[in-house]
Design a protein around this motif. Structure first.
Motif, PDB file in Angstrom:
ATOM      1  N   LEU A   1      48.713  36.393  37.902  1.00  0.00           N
ATOM      2  CA  LEU A   1      47.295  36.098  37.697  1.00  0.00           C
ATOM      3  C   LEU A   1      46.564  37.285  37.072  1.00  0.00           C
ATOM      4  CD1 LEU A   1      46.420  34.115  40.941  1.00  0.00           C
ATOM      5  CD2 LEU A   1      46.609  33.224  38.628  1.00  0.00           C
ATOM      6  N   SER A   2      46.949  38.485  37.445  1.00  0.00           N
ATOM      7  CA  SER A   2      46.342  39.683  36.855  1.00  0.00           C
ATOM      8  C   SER A   2      46.632  39.757  35.363  1.00  0.00           C
ATOM      9  CB  SER A   2      46.845  40.944  37.554  1.00  0.00           C
ATOM     10  OG  SER A   2      46.424  40.970  38.895  1.00  0.00           O
ATOM     11  N   GLN A   3      47.855  39.418  34.963  1.00  0.00           N
ATOM     12  CA  GLN A   3      48.195  39.415  33.543  1.00  0.00           C
ATOM     13  C   GLN A   3      47.377  38.372  32.777  1.00  0.00           C
ATOM     14  OE1 GLN A   3      52.415  38.794  33.322  1.00  0.00           O
ATOM     15  NE2 GLN A   3      52.910  40.945  33.705  1.00  0.00           N
ATOM     16  N   ILE A   4      47.179  37.220  33.378  1.00  0.00           N
ATOM     17  CA  ILE A   4      46.382  36.169  32.732  1.00  0.00           C
ATOM     18  C   ILE A   4      44.944  36.642  32.550  1.00  0.00           C
ATOM     19  CG2 ILE A   4      45.417  33.844  33.045  1.00  0.00           C
ATOM     20  CD1 ILE A   4      48.075  33.112  34.444  1.00  0.00           C
ATOM     21  N   LEU A   5      44.378  37.227  33.584  1.00  0.00           N
ATOM     22  CA  LEU A   5      42.999  37.705  33.497  1.00  0.00           C
ATOM     23  C   LEU A   5      42.859  38.840  32.481  1.00  0.00           C
ATOM     24  CD1 LEU A   5      41.932  37.565  37.243  1.00  0.00           C
ATOM     25  CD2 LEU A   5      41.263  36.026  35.399  1.00  0.00           C
ATOM     26  N   THR A   6      43.873  39.692  32.376  1.00  0.00           N
ATOM     27  CA  THR A   6      43.853  40.761  31.375  1.00  0.00           C
ATOM     28  C   THR A   6      43.847  40.171  29.975  1.00  0.00           C
ATOM     29  OG1 THR A   6      45.023  42.229  32.884  1.00  0.00           O
ATOM     30  CG2 THR A   6      45.048  42.818  30.555  1.00  0.00           C
ATOM     31  N   PHE A   7      44.634  39.135  29.750  1.00  0.00           N
ATOM     32  CA  PHE A   7      44.668  38.475  28.445  1.00  0.00           C
ATOM     33  C   PHE A   7      43.311  37.847  28.116  1.00  0.00           C
ATOM     34  CE2 PHE A   7      45.416  34.665  25.832  1.00  0.00           C
ATOM     35  CZ  PHE A   7      45.883  35.292  24.684  1.00  0.00           C
ATOM     36  N   VAL A   8      42.686  37.209  29.103  1.00  0.00           N
ATOM     37  CA  VAL A   8      41.376  36.590  28.878  1.00  0.00           C
ATOM     38  C   VAL A   8      40.340  37.659  28.543  1.00  0.00           C
ATOM     39  CG1 VAL A   8      39.514  35.282  29.988  1.00  0.00           C
ATOM     40  CG2 VAL A   8      41.877  34.557  30.264  1.00  0.00           C
ATOM     41  N   GLU A   9      40.422  38.813  29.193  1.00  0.00           N
ATOM     42  CA  GLU A   9      39.508  39.909  28.872  1.00  0.00           C
ATOM     43  C   GLU A   9      39.720  40.392  27.443  1.00  0.00           C
ATOM     44  OE1 GLU A   9      40.144  42.845  31.885  1.00  0.00           O
ATOM     45  OE2 GLU A   9      38.936  41.785  33.356  1.00  0.00           O
ATOM     46  N   GLN A  10      40.952  40.396  26.947  1.00  0.00           N
ATOM     47  CA  GLN A  10      41.218  40.777  25.562  1.00  0.00           C
ATOM     48  C   GLN A  10      40.585  39.776  24.598  1.00  0.00           C
ATOM     49  OE1 GLN A  10      45.454  41.030  25.190  1.00  0.00           O
ATOM     50  NE2 GLN A  10      45.583  43.051  26.141  1.00  0.00           N
ATOM     51  N   LEU A  11      40.575  38.499  24.963  1.00  0.00           N
ATOM     52  CA  LEU A  11      39.955  37.492  24.102  1.00  0.00           C
ATOM     53  C   LEU A  11      38.455  37.720  23.973  1.00  0.00           C
ATOM     54  CD1 LEU A  11      41.775  34.220  25.215  1.00  0.00           C
ATOM     55  CD2 LEU A  11      42.137  35.528  23.127  1.00  0.00           C
ATOM     56  N   ASN A  12      37.826  38.256  25.008  1.00  0.00           N
ATOM     57  CA  ASN A  12      36.389  38.532  24.953  1.00  0.00           C
ATOM     58  C   ASN A  12      36.055  39.629  23.958  1.00  0.00           C
ATOM     59  OD1 ASN A  12      35.611  36.583  26.804  1.00  0.00           O
ATOM     60  ND2 ASN A  12      35.899  37.949  28.548  1.00  0.00           N
ATOM     61  N   GLU A  13      37.024  40.451  23.591  1.00  0.00           N
ATOM     62  CA  GLU A  13      36.783  41.549  22.658  1.00  0.00           C
ATOM     63  C   GLU A  13      36.780  41.083  21.202  1.00  0.00           C
ATOM     64  OE1 GLU A  13      39.777  44.425  23.524  1.00  0.00           O
ATOM     65  OE2 GLU A  13      39.082  44.733  25.571  1.00  0.00           O
ATOM     66  N   VAL A  14      37.239  39.881  20.929  1.00  0.00           N
ATOM     67  CA  VAL A  14      37.317  39.373  19.563  1.00  0.00           C
ATOM     68  C   VAL A  14      35.910  39.013  19.081  1.00  0.00           C
ATOM     69  CG1 VAL A  14      38.248  37.535  18.098  1.00  0.00           C
ATOM     70  CG2 VAL A  14      39.633  38.481  19.942  1.00  0.00           C
ATOM     71  N   ASP A  15      35.563  39.492  17.869  1.00  0.00           N
ATOM     72  CA  ASP A  15      34.253  39.204  17.288  1.00  0.00           C
ATOM     73  C   ASP A  15      34.284  37.827  16.622  1.00  0.00           C
ATOM     74  OD1 ASP A  15      31.705  39.370  16.281  1.00  0.00           O
ATOM     75  OD2 ASP A  15      32.316  40.521  14.510  1.00  0.00           O
ATOM     76  N   THR A  16      33.550  36.890  17.167  1.00  0.00           N
ATOM     77  CA  THR A  16      33.511  35.526  16.624  1.00  0.00           C
ATOM     78  C   THR A  16      32.111  35.184  16.119  1.00  0.00           C
ATOM     79  OG1 THR A  16      33.052  34.633  18.813  1.00  0.00           O
ATOM     80  CG2 THR A  16      35.361  34.711  18.137  1.00  0.00           C
ATOM     81  N   LYS A  17      31.329  36.191  15.816  1.00  0.00           N
ATOM     82  CA  LYS A  17      29.938  35.967  15.412  1.00  0.00           C
ATOM     83  C   LYS A  17      29.844  35.140  14.127  1.00  0.00           C
ATOM     84  CE  LYS A  17      27.604  39.206  13.517  1.00  0.00           C
ATOM     85  NZ  LYS A  17      26.901  40.430  13.182  1.00  0.00           N
ATOM     86  N   ASP A  18      30.696  35.416  13.143  1.00  0.00           N
ATOM     87  CA  ASP A  18      30.615  34.726  11.859  1.00  0.00           C
ATOM     88  C   ASP A  18      31.591  33.553  11.745  1.00  0.00           C
ATOM     89  OD1 ASP A  18      28.652  36.478  10.950  1.00  0.00           O
ATOM     90  OD2 ASP A  18      30.150  37.949  10.302  1.00  0.00           O
TER      91      ASP A  18
END
Length: 95
Positions: free
Chosen positions: A31-48
């Motif tokens: 579960l910790s690995q899954i949450l770490t991956f989800v946190e990495q997805l939050n770093e992706v810039d999807t503004k444009d």
């Protein structure tokens, strides 16, 4: 984010999942690995990046809005046991 055995046990309890005590440690790691991956997805810039509903651009096929059937209400109403003024007559169920 790292989860401990107590947190995993509480999550399992809330989800109504029976997890043996021997599996809590390995489940905490997964579960910790899954949450770490989800946190990495939050770093992706999807503004444009525009929102999309599918990866393939598709247009729905439209049909002409025309009446193709109907005009035989008398035949339909003949299936009912009792009719009045082009309606089925049913017993009153709400007072």
């Amino acid at each position: 984010m790292s989860l401990d055995k107590a947190t995993v046990a509480k999550i399992a309890h809330l989800a109504r999942i029976k997890v043996p005590d021997g599996e809590l440690e390995s489940l905490a790691g997964e579960l910790s690995q899954i949450l770490t991956f989800v946190e990495q997805l939050n770093e992706v810039d999807t503004k444009d990046v525009p929102p999309m509903t599918s990866v393939a651009a598709q247009k729905l096929r439209r049909r002409k809005d025309a009446v193709t059937d109907g005009g035989y209400a008398a035949q339909v109403l003949s299936n009912g046991p009792e009719t009045a003024e082009s309606f089925y007559v049913v017993p009153k169920v709400v007072e």
